[in-house]
Design a protein around this motif. Structure first.
Motif, mmCIF file in Angstrom:
data_model
loop_
_atom_site.group_PDB
_atom_site.id
_atom_site.type_symbol
_atom_site.label_atom_id
_atom_site.label_comp_id
_atom_site.label_asym_id
_atom_site.label_seq_id
_atom_site.Cartn_x
_atom_site.Cartn_y
_atom_site.Cartn_z
ATOM 1 N N GLN A 108 0.828 -1.204 0.000
ATOM 2 C CA GLN A 108 0.000 0.000 0.000
ATOM 3 C C GLN A 108 0.870 1.265 0.000
ATOM 4 O O GLN A 108 0.497 2.294 -0.562
ATOM 5 C CB GLN A 108 -0.907 -0.017 1.236
ATOM 6 C CG GLN A 108 -1.985 -1.093 1.179
ATOM 7 C CD GLN A 108 -2.720 -1.235 2.492
ATOM 8 O OE1 GLN A 108 -2.396 -0.562 3.470
ATOM 9 N NE2 GLN A 108 -3.705 -2.112 2.529
ATOM 10 N N TYR B 159 3.867 1.545 -1.309
ATOM 11 C CA TYR B 159 4.903 1.491 -2.342
ATOM 12 C C TYR B 159 4.986 2.811 -3.099
ATOM 13 O O TYR B 159 3.982 3.392 -3.484
ATOM 14 C CB TYR B 159 4.619 0.353 -3.331
ATOM 15 C CG TYR B 159 5.678 0.251 -4.401
ATOM 16 C CD1 TYR B 159 6.900 -0.356 -4.148
ATOM 17 C CD2 TYR B 159 5.462 0.801 -5.662
ATOM 18 C CE1 TYR B 159 7.876 -0.436 -5.123
ATOM 19 C CE2 TYR B 159 6.432 0.728 -6.642
ATOM 20 C CZ TYR B 159 7.636 0.109 -6.367
ATOM 21 O OH TYR B 159 8.607 0.047 -7.333
ATOM 22 N N MET C 237 -0.226 5.459 -12.877
ATOM 23 C CA MET C 237 -0.834 4.517 -11.946
ATOM 24 C C MET C 237 -0.656 3.076 -12.429
ATOM 25 O O MET C 237 -0.381 2.168 -11.644
ATOM 26 C CB MET C 237 -2.324 4.842 -11.769
ATOM 27 C CG MET C 237 -2.572 6.179 -11.073
ATOM 28 S SD MET C 237 -4.329 6.596 -10.968
ATOM 29 C CE MET C 237 -4.921 5.282 -9.899
ATOM 30 N N PHE C 238 -0.789 2.899 -13.733
ATOM 31 C CA PHE C 238 -0.603 1.575 -14.330
ATOM 32 C C PHE C 238 0.833 1.080 -14.130
ATOM 33 O O PHE C 238 1.070 -0.057 -13.708
ATOM 34 C CB PHE C 238 -0.944 1.633 -15.824
ATOM 35 C CG PHE C 238 -0.634 0.369 -16.575
ATOM 36 C CD1 PHE C 238 -1.511 -0.716 -16.528
ATOM 37 C CD2 PHE C 238 0.525 0.262 -17.323
ATOM 38 C CE1 PHE C 238 -1.223 -1.886 -17.226
ATOM 39 C CE2 PHE C 238 0.815 -0.899 -18.019
ATOM 40 C CZ PHE C 238 -0.056 -1.979 -17.966
ATOM 41 N N GLU D 171 1.699 0.216 -10.502
ATOM 42 C CA GLU D 171 1.127 -1.080 -10.140
ATOM 43 C C GLU D 171 1.975 -2.231 -10.682
ATOM 44 O O GLU D 171 2.281 -3.194 -9.968
ATOM 45 C CB GLU D 171 -0.303 -1.183 -10.686
ATOM 46 C CG GLU D 171 -0.963 -2.522 -10.380
ATOM 47 C CD GLU D 171 -2.314 -2.681 -11.081
ATOM 48 O OE1 GLU D 171 -2.870 -3.787 -11.009
ATOM 49 O OE2 GLU D 171 -2.769 -1.701 -11.705
ATOM 50 N N LYS D 172 2.381 -2.122 -11.962
ATOM 51 C CA LYS D 172 3.163 -3.198 -12.585
ATOM 52 C C LYS D 172 4.581 -3.249 -12.011
ATOM 53 O O LYS D 172 5.150 -4.338 -11.822
ATOM 54 C CB LYS D 172 3.219 -3.009 -14.104
ATOM 55 C CG LYS D 172 1.861 -3.033 -14.780
ATOM 56 C CD LYS D 172 1.071 -4.290 -14.414
ATOM 57 C CE LYS D 172 -0.319 -4.282 -15.026
ATOM 58 N NZ LYS D 172 -1.135 -5.442 -14.579
ATOM 59 N N GLN E 263 5.425 -2.464 -9.035
ATOM 60 C CA GLN E 263 5.266 -3.043 -7.704
ATOM 61 C C GLN E 263 5.237 -4.570 -7.782
ATOM 62 O O GLN E 263 5.871 -5.268 -6.983
ATOM 63 C CB GLN E 263 3.960 -2.531 -7.107
ATOM 64 C CG GLN E 263 3.684 -2.937 -5.690
ATOM 65 C CD GLN E 263 2.427 -2.248 -5.193
ATOM 66 O OE1 GLN E 263 2.372 -1.035 -5.108
ATOM 67 N NE2 GLN E 263 1.420 -3.015 -4.881
#
Length: 235
Positions: A24, A26, A43-44, A47-48, A50
């Motif tokens: 959360q 990161y 944002m994409f 997420e990737k 991470q």
């Protein structure tokens, strides 16, 4: 017995909560602004990124566990059961060279526990260099502190690596030592234009060598991954 199980479950639960909290919180250090990345793409990518970072840690932990476990088995059979050890590791899909590399990597993990992720990323040839008997521990520490993983970077920065190890020219299969000797012989009588051309040839040659080295390391990683899969399948 019951308390041990409860404590184990509790520790696992706490570990899971910690990992979820880390996910959360990161934060990517990539410079999205200067690369003109839109908010949705940012944002994409976060997420990737991470996922990749977490998966990289999982792979690193798996390699670490394989090496340490193999070292424990090796130590158990060191005195009077080496043949038994060999028969066992061959049964689970490993060979002598692979086991040797994994054991060398295990010793690096033990001697430098704070560098676990870096040690996991080292190519096989780099592991072999760093675990040579004539390499002092302070030299290995220096290389790991600098974060070097590539074979050439490590060779060029180990001060007590003897010349025979740095350049075994007579044993080269793909390089002609006579070309190097010719350059060394001609240097004294070169004019400025010849020096310029020689340096230009060397730069091109270095670039080609770098590309070949990268391809070799990628192929080496493929073999490492195949061996890891065989080991994991045997489990």
């Amino acid at each position: 017995m019951k308390n041990n199980i409860l404590n184990s479950l509790k520790n696992k639960f706490e570990q899971t909560k910690t990992e979820e909290k880390q996910i959360q919180q990161y934060f990517s250090t990539f410079d999205f602004a200067s690369n003109e990345i839109s908010e949705s793409d940012r944002m994409f990518l976060v997420e990737k990124e991470q996922i990749l970072i977490k998966q990289g840690k999982v792979n690193s932990d798996s390699l670490y566990q394989i090496c340490i476990t193999l070292l424990e088995v090796s130590d158990r059979f060191k005195n009077n059961g080496e043949r038994k050890f060999m028969k066992w590791y061959e049964h689970i899909g490993l060979n002598k060279d692979r086991v040797s590399e994994l054991l060398k990597r295990a010793h690096l993990y033990i001697n430098y526990p704070e560098k676990k992720n870096l040690i996991s990323s080292l190519p096989t040839q780099s592991v072999k260099i760093l675990t040579k008997k004539d390499i002092e521990l302070k030299e290995v520490q220096k290389i790991l502190e600098l974060g070097y993983t590539a074979v050439m970077d490590i060779k060029n920065n180990i001060t007590n690596l003897n010349d025979d190890e740095k350049i075994k020219m007579k044993s080269f299969k793909y390089f002609d030592v006579k070309s190097i000797q010719k350059i060394q012989k001609d240097i004294k009588k070169m004019d400025s234009k010849e020096i310029f051309n020689a340096k230009k040839e060397i730069e091109i040659y270095k670039k080609l060598l770098k590309e070949a080295e990268k391809q070799l390391e990628e192929k080496e990683k493929d073999y490492d991954n195949q061996n890891n899969l065989k080991l994991l399948e045997a489990e």
